[in-house]
Design an enzyme around this catalytic site. Structure first.
Site, PDB file in Angstrom:
ATOM      1  CG  ASP A  84      -1.670   1.126   1.352  1.00 32.48           C
ATOM      2  OD1 ASP A  84      -1.687   2.112   0.591  1.00 32.48           O
ATOM      3  OD2 ASP A  84      -2.666   1.236   2.274  1.00 32.48           O
ATOM      4  CE  LYS A 141      -5.105  -0.934  -0.687  1.00 30.90           C
ATOM      5  NZ  LYS A 141      -5.598  -0.476   0.658  1.00 30.90           N
ATOM      6  CB  VAL A 168      -8.864  -5.939  -1.250  1.00 28.98           C
ATOM      7  CG1 VAL A 168      -9.346  -5.095  -2.625  1.00 28.98           C
ATOM      8  CG2 VAL A 168      -7.500  -5.450  -0.901  1.00 28.98           C
ATOM      9  CG  ASP A 188      -6.773  -8.765   8.370  1.00 27.82           C
ATOM     10  OD1 ASP A 188      -5.952  -8.264   7.713  1.00 27.82           O
ATOM     11  OD2 ASP A 188      -6.797  -8.256   9.628  1.00 27.82           O
TER      12      ASP A 188
HETATM   13  P1  IMP Z   1       1.901  -0.670   3.951  1.00 30.75           P
HETATM   14  O1  IMP Z   1       3.044  -0.803   4.705  1.00 30.75           O
HETATM   15  O2  IMP Z   1       1.358   0.499   3.851  1.00 30.75           O
HETATM   16  O3  IMP Z   1       2.451  -0.912   2.314  1.00 30.75           O
HETATM   17  O4  IMP Z   1       0.954  -1.792   4.138  1.00 30.75           O
HETATM   18  C1  IMP Z   1       1.364  -3.155   3.785  1.00 30.75           C
HETATM   19  C2  IMP Z   1       0.489  -4.208   4.720  1.00 30.75           C
HETATM   20  O5  IMP Z   1      -0.907  -3.521   5.222  1.00 30.75           O
HETATM   21  C3  IMP Z   1       0.090  -5.584   3.911  1.00 30.75           C
HETATM   22  O6  IMP Z   1       0.793  -6.467   4.198  1.00 30.75           O
HETATM   23  C4  IMP Z   1      -1.519  -5.805   4.622  1.00 30.75           C
HETATM   24  O7  IMP Z   1      -1.054  -6.660   5.649  1.00 30.75           O
HETATM   25  C5  IMP Z   1      -2.043  -4.434   5.100  1.00 30.75           C
HETATM   26  N1  IMP Z   1      -2.750  -3.983   4.038  1.00 30.75           N
HETATM   27  C6  IMP Z   1      -2.638  -2.921   2.998  1.00 30.75           C
HETATM   28  N2  IMP Z   1      -3.683  -2.466   2.456  1.00 30.75           N
HETATM   29  C7  IMP Z   1      -4.698  -3.478   2.794  1.00 30.75           C
HETATM   30  C8  IMP Z   1      -6.103  -3.885   2.423  1.00 30.75           C
HETATM   31  O8  IMP Z   1      -6.473  -3.306   1.419  1.00 30.75           O
HETATM   32  N3  IMP Z   1      -6.759  -4.828   2.900  1.00 30.75           N
HETATM   33  C9  IMP Z   1      -6.075  -5.824   3.928  1.00 30.75           C
HETATM   34  N4  IMP Z   1      -4.786  -5.362   4.317  1.00 30.75           N
HETATM   35  C10 IMP Z   1      -4.247  -4.262   3.733  1.00 30.75           C
END
Ligand code: IMP
Length: 193
Positions: free
Chosen positions: A114, A142, A164, A170
């Site tokens: 994300d 994303k 999602v 989850d």
């Molecule tokens: P980041 O550090 O913001 O890239 O977040 C990564 C982690 O956030 C992923 O490994 C997921 O566990 C969780 N995550 C991010 N987006 C979603 C989503 O839309 N649904 C569920 N979990 C998410």
């Protein structure tokens, strides 16, 4: 089938959010075969170590690894930066890697990238352990990660900013067990459909 029954099939409620089917299991299977064929080619003779990040990537890693036909090692690891539907920005460190990662070709297996904060931190940590190469595969990516050009070598599906769940992902601990991927729907969009 009544319209009401059809709506029940398309939508599902988890806690306070409504979700709609978004990526069917058959599409996920096709994408995984394609991703695995690239990995089989790129990592031939490299004996990579796959590092699936728990909990989210358990289904993806399992299906992907069934299609990986080259010699490899697998070590599930854990970290988490999420609570609810928004990143908390709080990063825990990587735990659980029992293999020595020094001088190894590492392939991190993520469910979704994300903001890229989690992945960036993991990559930094693995480089610090002396890995020979560190790359990542993520089933979903994303738009914030695309805009920041977070380095993900293999990507399944590019999303915008939708939340999602399903296929390992989850919402507050729920929904990981579905074989399809669902996205949260705006109540106004649902009322108009
Ligand atoms: P980041 O550090 O913001 O890239 O977040 C990564 C982690 O956030 C992923 O490994 C997921 O566990 C969780 N995550 C991010 N987006 C979603 C989503 O839309 N649904 C569920 N979990 C998410």
């Amino acid at each position: 089938m009544t319209i009401f029954a059809l709506r029940l099939k398309r939508y599902m409620k988890i806690k306070d959010l409504e979700f709609k089917k978004f990526i069917a299991a058959s599409k996920i299977d096709e994408k995984i075969s394609d991703l695995a064929s690239h990995i089989n080619h790129d990592y031939k003779d490299k004996l990579p170590v796959f590092l699936p990040i728990l909990n989210g990537s358990f289904m993806f890693a399992s299906d992907l690894l069934k299609e990986v036909k080259i010699p490899c090692r697998v070590s599930f690891v854990k970290t988490s930066s999420y609570s609810g539907t928004a990143s908390t920005g709080q990063l825990k460190t990587l735990i659980g890697h029992d293999e020595s990662l020094f001088n190894q070709h590492i392939l991190i297996v993520e469910d979704i990238v994300d903001t890229g904060l989690t992945l960036g931190k993991i990559i930094e940590e693995l480089r610090g352990l002396g890995a020979k190469s560190v790359e990542a595969i993520s089933l979903l990516r994303k738009s914030p990660a695309r805009e920041k050009k977070v380095d993900v070598k293999y990507v399944g599906f590019d999303l915008e900013n939708e939340f999602v769940l399903g296929y390992g992902l989850d919402y507050d601990g729920l929904g990981r067990n579905y074989k399809d991927i669902y996205k949260a729907v705006d109540p106004l969009e649902k009322a108009a459909s």
